[in-house]
Design a protein around this motif. Sequence first.
Motif, PDB file in Angstrom:
ATOM      1  N   GLN A 128      -9.543   7.958  -8.215  1.00  0.00           N
ATOM      2  CA  GLN A 128     -10.084   6.883  -7.397  1.00  0.00           C
ATOM      3  C   GLN A 128     -11.595   6.838  -7.514  1.00  0.00           C
ATOM      4  OE1 GLN A 128     -10.115   7.558  -3.008  1.00  0.00           O
ATOM      5  NE2 GLN A 128      -8.774   9.287  -3.479  1.00  0.00           N
ATOM      6  N   GLN A 129     -12.134   5.638  -7.325  1.00  0.00           N
ATOM      7  CA  GLN A 129     -13.576   5.408  -7.437  1.00  0.00           C
ATOM      8  C   GLN A 129     -13.962   4.329  -6.432  1.00  0.00           C
ATOM      9  OE1 GLN A 129     -14.796   4.077 -11.362  1.00  0.00           O
ATOM     10  NE2 GLN A 129     -16.395   2.795 -10.476  1.00  0.00           N
ATOM     11  N   HIS A 130     -14.995   4.595  -5.644  1.00  0.00           N
ATOM     12  CA  HIS A 130     -15.468   3.588  -4.702  1.00  0.00           C
ATOM     13  C   HIS A 130     -16.024   2.399  -5.488  1.00  0.00           C
ATOM     14  CE1 HIS A 130     -18.526   1.751  -1.953  1.00  0.00           C
ATOM     15  NE2 HIS A 130     -17.476   1.773  -1.167  1.00  0.00           N
ATOM     16  N   ARG A 172       0.826  -1.211   0.000  1.00  0.00           N
ATOM     17  CA  ARG A 172       0.000   0.000   0.000  1.00  0.00           C
ATOM     18  C   ARG A 172       0.858   1.257   0.000  1.00  0.00           C
ATOM     19  NH1 ARG A 172      -3.945  -3.088   3.982  1.00  0.00           N
ATOM     20  NH2 ARG A 172      -5.429  -3.838   2.408  1.00  0.00           N
ATOM     21  N   TYR A 199      -8.140   2.495  -8.254  1.00  0.00           N
ATOM     22  CA  TYR A 199      -7.171   3.585  -8.418  1.00  0.00           C
ATOM     23  C   TYR A 199      -6.537   3.541  -9.803  1.00  0.00           C
ATOM     24  CZ  TYR A 199      -7.458   3.832  -3.307  1.00  0.00           C
ATOM     25  OH  TYR A 199      -7.906   3.943  -2.021  1.00  0.00           O
ATOM     26  N   VAL A 218      -8.004  -0.921  -0.242  1.00  0.00           N
ATOM     27  CA  VAL A 218      -8.789  -0.121   0.698  1.00  0.00           C
ATOM     28  C   VAL A 218      -8.527   1.353   0.426  1.00  0.00           C
ATOM     29  CG1 VAL A 218      -8.744  -1.941   2.443  1.00  0.00           C
ATOM     30  CG2 VAL A 218      -6.944  -0.201   2.425  1.00  0.00           C
ATOM     31  N   GLN A 219      -9.291   2.236   1.074  1.00  0.00           N
ATOM     32  CA  GLN A 219      -9.102   3.669   0.860  1.00  0.00           C
ATOM     33  C   GLN A 219      -7.729   4.096   1.378  1.00  0.00           C
ATOM     34  OE1 GLN A 219     -12.068   6.283   2.571  1.00  0.00           O
ATOM     35  NE2 GLN A 219     -11.736   7.763   0.930  1.00  0.00           N
ATOM     36  N   ASP A 250     -18.575  -2.127  -0.926  1.00  0.00           N
ATOM     37  CA  ASP A 250     -18.474  -2.323   0.515  1.00  0.00           C
ATOM     38  C   ASP A 250     -18.750  -3.789   0.798  1.00  0.00           C
ATOM     39  OD1 ASP A 250     -17.834   0.259   1.366  1.00  0.00           O
ATOM     40  OD2 ASP A 250     -19.931   0.880   1.315  1.00  0.00           O
ATOM     41  N   TYR A 294     -11.591   0.402  -3.155  1.00  0.00           N
ATOM     42  CA  TYR A 294     -11.535   1.488  -4.126  1.00  0.00           C
ATOM     43  C   TYR A 294     -10.698   1.080  -5.333  1.00  0.00           C
ATOM     44  CZ  TYR A 294     -13.612   4.692  -0.747  1.00  0.00           C
ATOM     45  OH  TYR A 294     -14.477   5.302   0.125  1.00  0.00           O
ATOM     46  N   SER A 331     -14.222  -1.446   2.729  1.00  0.00           N
ATOM     47  CA  SER A 331     -14.505  -0.583   1.575  1.00  0.00           C
ATOM     48  C   SER A 331     -13.346  -0.662   0.599  1.00  0.00           C
ATOM     49  CB  SER A 331     -14.714   0.869   2.025  1.00  0.00           C
ATOM     50  OG  SER A 331     -15.887   0.995   2.793  1.00  0.00           O
TER      51      SER A 331
END
Length: 303
Positions: free
Chosen positions: A166-168, A138, A279, A156-157, A171, A277, A275
């Motif tokens: 970035q885009q969710h 990370r 990237y 993860v975020q 969950d 994401y 959560s």
Amino acid sequence: MKKLNIGNIDLNLFVVFEAIYRERSITRAASLLSLSQPAVSHALARLRDRLDDVLFVRRGHDMVPTPRARELIGPVREALHGLQGCLAGMGGFEPAQARRTFVLGLRSGLEAYILPQLMQVVTREAPGVDVQTLSVSRRDLPSTLLAGRLDLAIDVQLPVDSRIGQQHLMDAPLSLVMRADHPLAAKQVLTLGDYLGARHVLVSSRRRGPGLEDFGLAQAGHHRTIALRCQHHQSAMATLTTTDLLLTLPRMLALQQPPPGLVVRELPLALPPLSLYLYWHQEHSADPALAWLRSRMPVMPRR
């Protein structure tokens, strides 16, 4: 060192250079580029002469990059990605006719969930597209994206700067896994006391520090006992079959063909979901090929 002028260098040599760097092999680079092995070797010899550096040293079966090659790879990949994105934007992206390799930053625990769904779509819509995955820490993920070693990454975020898009993605609620004849398995509903009184497995690539679920427990004023810290969910679940340890993990992974003899239970307290994401390098946002790939990512865990 020779004084260089880009007008005197065949830019295709850098395509060969990047392929050898990625594959660590002339043979595999030739296959990736649909060229003969002698053609790749000749291109490397020409680039070595132009740059006055051997660039790669054979060590066993691998072509190991020299310090000069490691210095070059980031700018070369950045330039190639920029050019590829420009050309793709001019011509659009036709998945059925595309010939391209995408490199995803994906942790091993997510591969079993993401790849089957993603490759089902890729194989159907873009049979000429290949996908490779890399596991990147990370801490290094933003710099690896910026260097062009990854097209997309899922994690993860993370704290990233404005150069990283970035885009969710999803969950993922957490669940509990244990062996079927575990003393707690007879209970369909576990109590918080049951959970905190047991010993647990934590899956983490780090040597120390709490897991996602431990942050949630700490916020509620609770603490659990970690008896085993390991790197992979498959290893953790295999260990459950011979011990009374418990494993907390995203439900989508708990239901992803666990070893026989394990059961899944609901957690006795509400913990924040995992959560995830997506990237990418912002400079590649206009690349229609990457936009297509982003749109094909799984967005919701299976129930």
